[in-house]
Design a protein around this motif. Structure first.
Motif, PDB file in Angstrom:
ATOM      1  N   GLY A 129     -52.500  30.256  26.364  1.00  0.00           N
ATOM      2  CA  GLY A 129     -52.699  30.660  24.724  1.00  0.00           C
ATOM      3  C   GLY A 129     -51.431  29.348  24.151  1.00  0.00           C
ATOM      4  N   THR A 130     -51.255  28.377  24.574  1.00  0.00           N
ATOM      5  CA  THR A 130     -50.336  27.354  24.152  1.00  0.00           C
ATOM      6  C   THR A 130     -51.110  26.608  23.307  1.00  0.00           C
ATOM      7  OG1 THR A 130     -50.578  26.095  26.181  1.00  0.00           O
ATOM      8  CG2 THR A 130     -48.827  27.488  26.032  1.00  0.00           C
ATOM      9  N   ASP A 131     -50.560  25.507  22.595  1.00  0.00           N
ATOM     10  CA  ASP A 131     -51.407  24.746  21.506  1.00  0.00           C
ATOM     11  C   ASP A 131     -50.805  23.375  21.975  1.00  0.00           C
ATOM     12  OD1 ASP A 131     -52.546  23.474  19.341  1.00  0.00           O
ATOM     13  OD2 ASP A 131     -51.219  24.330  17.939  1.00  0.00           O
ATOM     14  N   SER A 132     -51.551  22.543  22.600  1.00  0.00           N
ATOM     15  CA  SER A 132     -51.157  21.182  22.601  1.00  0.00           C
ATOM     16  C   SER A 132     -51.998  20.005  21.709  1.00  0.00           C
ATOM     17  CB  SER A 132     -51.755  20.852  24.149  1.00  0.00           C
ATOM     18  OG  SER A 132     -50.985  21.740  25.166  1.00  0.00           O
ATOM     19  N   SER A 133     -52.583  20.737  20.826  1.00  0.00           N
ATOM     20  CA  SER A 133     -53.512  19.692  19.833  1.00  0.00           C
ATOM     21  C   SER A 133     -52.727  18.460  19.367  1.00  0.00           C
ATOM     22  CB  SER A 133     -54.058  20.650  18.643  1.00  0.00           C
ATOM     23  OG  SER A 133     -52.901  21.173  17.839  1.00  0.00           O
ATOM     24  N   ALA A 134     -51.526  18.670  19.138  1.00  0.00           N
ATOM     25  CA  ALA A 134     -50.666  17.418  18.731  1.00  0.00           C
ATOM     26  C   ALA A 134     -50.649  16.315  19.597  1.00  0.00           C
ATOM     27  CB  ALA A 134     -49.458  17.808  18.027  1.00  0.00           C
ATOM     28  N   THR A 135     -50.313  16.898  20.912  1.00  0.00           N
ATOM     29  CA  THR A 135     -50.279  15.909  22.028  1.00  0.00           C
ATOM     30  C   THR A 135     -51.650  15.287  22.498  1.00  0.00           C
ATOM     31  OG1 THR A 135     -48.552  17.309  23.070  1.00  0.00           O
ATOM     32  CG2 THR A 135     -49.536  15.958  24.532  1.00  0.00           C
ATOM     33  N   ILE A 136     -52.699  16.154  22.280  1.00  0.00           N
ATOM     34  CA  ILE A 136     -53.944  15.663  22.397  1.00  0.00           C
ATOM     35  C   ILE A 136     -54.380  14.465  21.451  1.00  0.00           C
ATOM     36  CG2 ILE A 136     -56.507  16.253  22.574  1.00  0.00           C
ATOM     37  CD1 ILE A 136     -55.710  18.972  23.672  1.00  0.00           C
ATOM     38  N   LYS A 137     -54.124  14.737  20.348  1.00  0.00           N
ATOM     39  CA  LYS A 137     -54.360  13.991  19.326  1.00  0.00           C
ATOM     40  C   LYS A 137     -53.471  12.609  19.421  1.00  0.00           C
ATOM     41  CE  LYS A 137     -56.467  13.282  15.300  1.00  0.00           C
ATOM     42  NZ  LYS A 137     -58.065  13.253  15.295  1.00  0.00           N
ATOM     43  N   GLN A 138     -52.296  12.698  19.705  1.00  0.00           N
ATOM     44  CA  GLN A 138     -51.609  11.680  20.080  1.00  0.00           C
ATOM     45  C   GLN A 138     -52.214  10.504  21.128  1.00  0.00           C
ATOM     46  OE1 GLN A 138     -47.713  12.241  21.077  1.00  0.00           O
ATOM     47  NE2 GLN A 138     -47.119  10.254  21.763  1.00  0.00           N
ATOM     48  N   TRP A 139     -52.657  11.112  22.186  1.00  0.00           N
ATOM     49  CA  TRP A 139     -53.250  10.424  23.228  1.00  0.00           C
ATOM     50  C   TRP A 139     -54.747   9.923  22.864  1.00  0.00           C
ATOM     51  CZ3 TRP A 139     -51.132   8.215  27.503  1.00  0.00           C
ATOM     52  CH2 TRP A 139     -49.896   8.731  27.942  1.00  0.00           C
ATOM     53  N   GLU A 140     -55.358  10.702  22.113  1.00  0.00           N
ATOM     54  CA  GLU A 140     -56.529  10.168  21.641  1.00  0.00           C
ATOM     55  C   GLU A 140     -56.461   8.977  20.937  1.00  0.00           C
ATOM     56  OE1 GLU A 140     -59.175  14.484  21.526  1.00  0.00           O
ATOM     57  OE2 GLU A 140     -58.218  13.565  19.737  1.00  0.00           O
ATOM     58  N   MET A 141     -55.391   9.012  19.939  1.00  0.00           N
ATOM     59  CA  MET A 141     -55.145   7.866  19.014  1.00  0.00           C
ATOM     60  C   MET A 141     -54.659   6.702  20.123  1.00  0.00           C
ATOM     61  SD  MET A 141     -55.846   8.613  16.070  1.00  0.00           S
ATOM     62  CE  MET A 141     -57.195   9.467  16.948  1.00  0.00           C
ATOM     63  N   GLU A 142     -53.848   6.913  20.952  1.00  0.00           N
ATOM     64  CA  GLU A 142     -53.521   5.639  21.999  1.00  0.00           C
ATOM     65  C   GLU A 142     -54.531   5.239  22.528  1.00  0.00           C
ATOM     66  OE1 GLU A 142     -50.211   6.371  24.424  1.00  0.00           O
ATOM     67  OE2 GLU A 142     -49.063   7.654  23.105  1.00  0.00           O
ATOM     68  N   MET A 143     -55.556   5.965  22.963  1.00  0.00           N
ATOM     69  CA  MET A 143     -56.922   5.611  23.643  1.00  0.00           C
ATOM     70  C   MET A 143     -57.567   4.597  22.622  1.00  0.00           C
ATOM     71  SD  MET A 143     -58.451   8.307  26.180  1.00  0.00           S
ATOM     72  CE  MET A 143     -58.648   9.625  25.296  1.00  0.00           C
TER      73      MET A 143
END
Length: 382
Positions: free
Chosen positions: A105-119
């Motif tokens: 039930g955690t929220d890692s959306s910001a981290t996921i978005k950051q890595w998507e932008m890095e990719m």
């Protein structure tokens, strides 16, 4: 059973089933002796134990997922950024974060978005290279260009309030791409403009030149637009001169026709076309002088037409009129059109005036003789 239960032991599953059966057996025995309250208590004990055990399993699963996620993150560092292996490692890490979010039930959306932008950032040089390699490939270029532009736009929006340097970097890249696109479009318009001289029909050439001018204006190519406007003025002058020559030739060809209404139409076209090319005071004065001359010419022609009709119907008109009116009619024609009557027309009128005057004189003499005869008879008492 509860005290000796160890979920890590190999017989844990057997023990779990044994615990469940024991709770149910105890609850069943209380029901047999009609102690429903105690039976219900053991049913609740069973549910509580099952919930506790499921929480334990979930906690273990979360711990495993966290460990997997941490290992995935560490694994990324084993590869060179931007390589296929690096991309795969990042995707594995992001997938572990998504699974952890679902489970914990955690929220890692910001981290996921950051890595998507890095990719995505690692893809920019590749997209730029593909775009340059396929610059002349009209079938592939639009799709590669759109993907490249869309990627830059995505990064620009992401970094707008996060990283000013990167925001400026991708803004500049977008501007450069847009400028390149504009220059390419200007080149296409230049190519079209180069074919203007091949168009023989002036009206078609003018229409095409106006389209080119609008395209340059839309693309912000002010100098090229100004050059095209000069060409447009030149073509318009050529058309005006061509129209003048045609209108003049038409008027001259039909100048002798007696239909003054049609001739006036030709004259109006001629003067209008002349006015269009009269750009200096001298030419404008010539247009005005010619206009007055043609008006007089048409007026004279209208008068000539009237005279022709008069002489054509002269005999028939004179026969219908009394001698006195006939004389006045011929005299009036002679006076009104004295300046434009031909010699033959003047002779005809003079002859008619003399003939009518003679008839009036004979008529007056006959009347006088008749009056004398009547008076003589009255004197003689007849």
């Amino acid at each position: 059973l509860l005290e000796n239960f160890d979920p890590e032991k190999s017989d844990a599953l057997f023990t779990i089933e044994k615990i469940k059966e024991t709770f149910k057996d105890i609850s069943g025995l209380y029901k047999k002796i009609s102690d429903e309250a105690r039976a219900f208590d053991y049913e609740q004990y069973l549910k509580a134990w099952e919930n506790s055990y499921n929480d334990y399993l979930k906690k273990i699963e979360i711990e495993k997922m966290i460990t997997l996620s941490d290992e995935s993150l560490k694994n990324i560092k084993n590869y060179v950024e931007g390589t296929a292996d690096w991309i795969l490692a990042v995707k594995d890490y992001l997938e572990s974060l998504k699974n952890l979010d679902k489970l914990a039930g955690t929220d890692s959306s910001a981290t996921i978005k950051q890595w998507e932008m890095e990719m995505l950032e690692t893809e920019i040089p590749k997209l730029e290279e593909q775009y340059k390699q396929n610059y002349t490939n009209e079938s592939k270029k639009p799709y590669i260009l759109e993907e490249y532009r869309r990627s830059l736009e995505t990064l620009k929006r992401y970094y707008i309030n996060r990283n000013e340097d990167k925001f400026n970097k991708y803004t500049d890249a977008l501007n450069a791409l847009e400028q390149e696109k504009i220059e390419a479009e200007i080149g296409r318009v230049d190519l079209i403009a180069s074919t203007l001289d091949e168009i023989e029909d002036l009206n078609e050439k003018l229409s095409k030149a106006k389209e080119i001018s609008k395209s340059y204006e839309k693309l912000g190519a002010t100098e090229k637009k100004a050059e095209t406007e000069k060409i447009i003025k030149k073509i318009e002058t050529q058309i005006a001169q061509q129209n003048f020559e045609e209108a003049k030739a038409t008027f001259e060809k039909n100048r002798e026709i007696m239909d003054t209404v049609l001739l006036q139409i030709y004259a109006d076209n001629y003067i209008k076309a002349y006015e269009a090319i009269a750009t200096d005071p001298t030419a404008q004065a010539n247009v005005k002088r010619l206009s007055e001359q043609i008006k007089e010419e048409i007026k004279t022609k209208e008068t000539s037409n009237t005279l022709q009709n008069i002489f054509k119907n002269l005999e028939e008109t004179l026969i219908k009129l009394p001698f006195e009116d006939a004389l006045k009619y011929t005299q009036k024609i002679s006076e009104t059109y004295s300046d434009i009557l031909s010699s033959d027309q003047k002779n005809t009128l003079n002859i008619k005036i003399a003939e009518i005057s003679g008839k009036i004189e004979e008529q007056n003499k006959a009347k006088a003789l008749n009056d004398i005869d009547k008076l003589q008879k009255e004197i003689n008492g007849i």
